[in-house]
Design an enzyme around this catalytic site. Structure first.
Site, short mmCIF file in Angstrom:
data_model
loop_
_atom_site.label_atom_id
_atom_site.label_comp_id
_atom_site.label_asym_id
_atom_site.label_seq_id
_atom_site.Cartn_x
_atom_site.Cartn_y
_atom_site.Cartn_z
N GLU A 49 0.69 -1.34 0.07
CA GLU A 49 -0.04 -0.05 0.02
C GLU A 49 0.84 1.42 0.16
OE1 GLU A 49 -2.55 -3.34 1.63
OE2 GLU A 49 -0.44 -2.53 2.25
N PHE A 111 -11.86 -7.02 13.44
CA PHE A 111 -10.76 -7.18 12.80
C PHE A 111 -10.35 -6.15 11.79
CE2 PHE A 111 -9.23 -9.49 9.16
CZ PHE A 111 -8.12 -10.14 9.64
N GLN A 112 -8.90 -5.91 11.80
CA GLN A 112 -8.47 -4.82 10.82
C GLN A 112 -9.30 -3.56 11.04
OE1 GLN A 112 -8.27 -6.30 6.71
NE2 GLN A 112 -6.05 -7.28 7.25
N LYS A 161 -17.47 -0.21 5.67
CA LYS A 161 -18.12 -1.30 4.67
C LYS A 161 -19.45 -1.31 4.31
CE LYS A 161 -17.35 -6.25 3.37
NZ LYS A 161 -16.84 -7.52 3.81
N MET A 484 24.55 8.65 2.75
CA MET A 484 24.72 9.92 3.33
C MET A 484 24.77 9.82 4.83
SD MET A 484 24.20 13.28 2.66
CE MET A 484 23.19 13.68 1.25
#
Length: 584
Positions: A49, A111-112, A161, A484
């Site tokens: 993602e 969940f999630q 949802k 760096m």
């Protein structure tokens, strides 16, 4: 027309003329993926993602249109936080859509589930949890309006949802309904007439002026206006890391990039100026060095669309809130009126131009040419890439030494051809951002310059590029170190190299790239550089990766050490034996 919330969401994106969505499906966002099958919108399936967010950023950088990323809830949303913060810091227009658990489950640790709106509040221009399905079209229209007007930035829409599965009567808000829904949002675009006149008088009187052009020039589509102001007044221009390309590098008034790793002339001209005309710049610490030692004799004109930037770091003598393109046009007209009316004549700036020419002659960008047996010089590789690039090539970079060499040694001749992470400094930005840029401008060659450390963070998105036939080209400046960090440890930590070695051969970049469907090459000798670049430029049906084995001992110069004033700029050792003070 009766639609599901998911259908309304996709139709709303179509109404906003969305061409492409970068995303990855999952449970809570799944209903929104079904109507995509019947949509004109192209969906690009990413492998992480974070990649979706950076691709959307790359798309926005080169097109000026908002990039769109769509992911599910929980860990998918948190994976999007880095690109959201990156876009927020660099004022990149982005619309992020995240799934959320059903409204009845919010707050139950389902969940999630996570508090996406709470997590992203500080890294978005606006975010909203959709609780009423009927509001979806308005919220999408608000998101695109907010992302692209005023100071651009990322906007997040969190959609439960069951909102996506609910049914609504389709509607699309009018302009009046949109504006009425945002009563407190009215960005100032016109400059205050009195401030504009005062700016014109300071410009006409200054003996050592410098135009300090920031990324806001590009966000405002103000490159032509900037050129008009510079050429009318004869004032030299510095372009920050975020503004590269806003003013052509070949223009005689362009001094190049200022800042911690800017060139000596740009740094010193700002330091010695009696007037800084800051246009869409925010006085970032990488540019100013120690603030109390920055441009001590300069009066400040500061133009920015965001009133919060005026006085945040340096108090301006003439603050102007407004859109850069419009305000610059107003200033140009005001300066012309002063000159044409005979009220003022420009002072003799010959001594100032002479000093600038002296710095340019004495302190050009420099690196020691290789001797027999040396590893490749990364600067040499950048020059070869630059000189072989087709006209209009877009360059994306990661973050670190290679980013600075890319900005220093590339020649930017037009705007919107430089894609990089400035404010947040996100390692791993380059590959996915280059993919997004190529999707936005498929007619252009897109090169991603990356370090081996950066490449390992998001290289999996080359699978996306291969499967979607997005033929970007990647040059890895592989010095086997976090370059760096190594440079700082060498200069400031007595060469105590703590946890910076990466190994040149683990992973095997050629085999890895080939496994992801790319053409892959390894280059270790200077004589191999040009043939490899020529081959890469000739491939147009799949991604190409070149593993350039570069010299780990090379450092980026000039350099203003952290915490130092710009007058303490360190130049290449061949140009000085110690830290130099400003040359008068």
């Amino acid at each position: 027309m009766n639609l599901t919330g998911a259908q309304a969401l996709i139709k709303s994106l179509e109404m906003e003329r969305t061409e492409v969505v970068f995303g990855l499906p999952g449970g809570c966002i799944l209903p929104a993926y079904d109507p995509l099958l019947d949509s004109t919108i192209r969906h690009i399936l990413v492998r992480h993602e974070q990649g979706a967010g950076h691709m959307a950023e790359g798309y926005a950088h080169v097109t000026g249109r908002p990039g769109v990323a769509m992911v599910t809830s929980g860990p998918a949303a948190t994976n999007l936080v880095t690109p959201l913060c990156d876009a927020y810091m660099d004022s990149v227009p982005l619309v992020a859509i995240t799934g959320q658990v059903a409204r009845s489950a919010i707050g139950t640790d389902a969940f999630q589930e996570c508090d996406t709106v709470g997590i992203t509040r500080s890294v978005t221009k606006h975010n909203e949890l959709v609780m009423d399905p009927e509001e979806l079209p308005l919220i999408v229209r608000q998101a695109f309006h907010l992302a692209t007007t005023g100071r651009p930035g990322p906007v997040l829409i969190d959609v439960p949802k069951d909102v996506l599965t609910a049914r609504i009567d389709w509607w699309w808000p009018t302009d009046d309904e949109l504006l009425a829904s945002l009563p407190g949002y009215r960005p100032t675009v016109k400059g205050h007439p009195r401030m504009v006149r005062e700016a014109a008088r300071l410009i006409a009187a200054a003996e050592r002026p410098v135009i300090y052009a920031g990324g806001g020039i590009l966000k405002a589509r103000a490159a032509e206006a900037l050129a008009e102001l510079a050429e009318l007044t004869g004032i030299p221009v510095v372009t920050t890391l975020m503004a590269r390309g806003a003013f052509p590098d070949g223009h005689p008034l362009n001094l190049g990039m200022p800042g911690m790793h800017g060139n000596y002339t740009a740094i010193t001209a700002m330091q010695e100026a009696d007037l800084l005309i800051a246009l869409g710049a925010r006085f970032d610490d990488r540019v100013t060095g120690r603030v109390d030692g920055f441009a001590p004799d300069a009066r400040i004109i500061h133009v920015d669309i965001d009133p919060a930037e005026l006085g945040k770091v340096r108090r301006p003598d003439v603050p102007i809130v407004g859109d850069c393109r419009q305000v610059i046009g107003e200033v140009v007209r005001a300066v012309r009126a002063l000159l044409d009316g005979g009220e003022v004549t420009l002072p003799d700036r010959t001594p100032w131009r002479s000093r600038i020419s002296g710095w340019q002659e004495r302190y050009p960008l420099h690196y020691d040419p290789p001797v027999e047996g040396d590893a490749l010089k990364p600067q040499f590789v950048m020059e070869a890439l630059r000189d072989s690039a087709p006209e209009g090539t877009i360059l994306a970079s990661g973050v670190g030494q290679h980013q600075m060499w890319a900005s220093q040694y590339w020649r930017f001749t037009e705007p919107y051809t430089w894609v990089n992470s400035g404010g947040l400094g996100t390692m791993g930005f380059s590959v996915p951002a280059a993919i997004g840029a190529k999707v936005g401008r498929p007619d252009r060659t897109v090169w991603a310059v990356d370090g081996d450390g950066c490449f390992q963070m998001t290289a999996q998105e080359l699978v996306t590029a291969s499967s979607e036939r997005i033929p970007i080209k990647v040059a890895i400046l592989n010095n086997a170190y976090l370059g760096m960090v190594r440079q700082w440890q060498e200069m400031f930590y007595d060469e105590r190299y703590s946890e910076v070695y990466l190994s040149p051969d683990l992973p095997d970049y050629v085999k890895w790239a080939e496994a992801m469907g790319c053409v892959a090459l390894r280059v270790e000798d200077p004589d191999e550089v040009q043939p490899a670049i020529d081959k890469a430029n000739a491939v147009d049906d799949r991604p190409v990766v070149i593993d350039f084995r570069t010299d780990a001992r090379e450092k980026v110069f000039p350099m203003v050490p952290a915490g130092a004033a710009n007058g303490d700029v360190v130049v290449h050792p061949s140009q000085a034996t110690a830290t130099r003070k400003v040359v008068q």
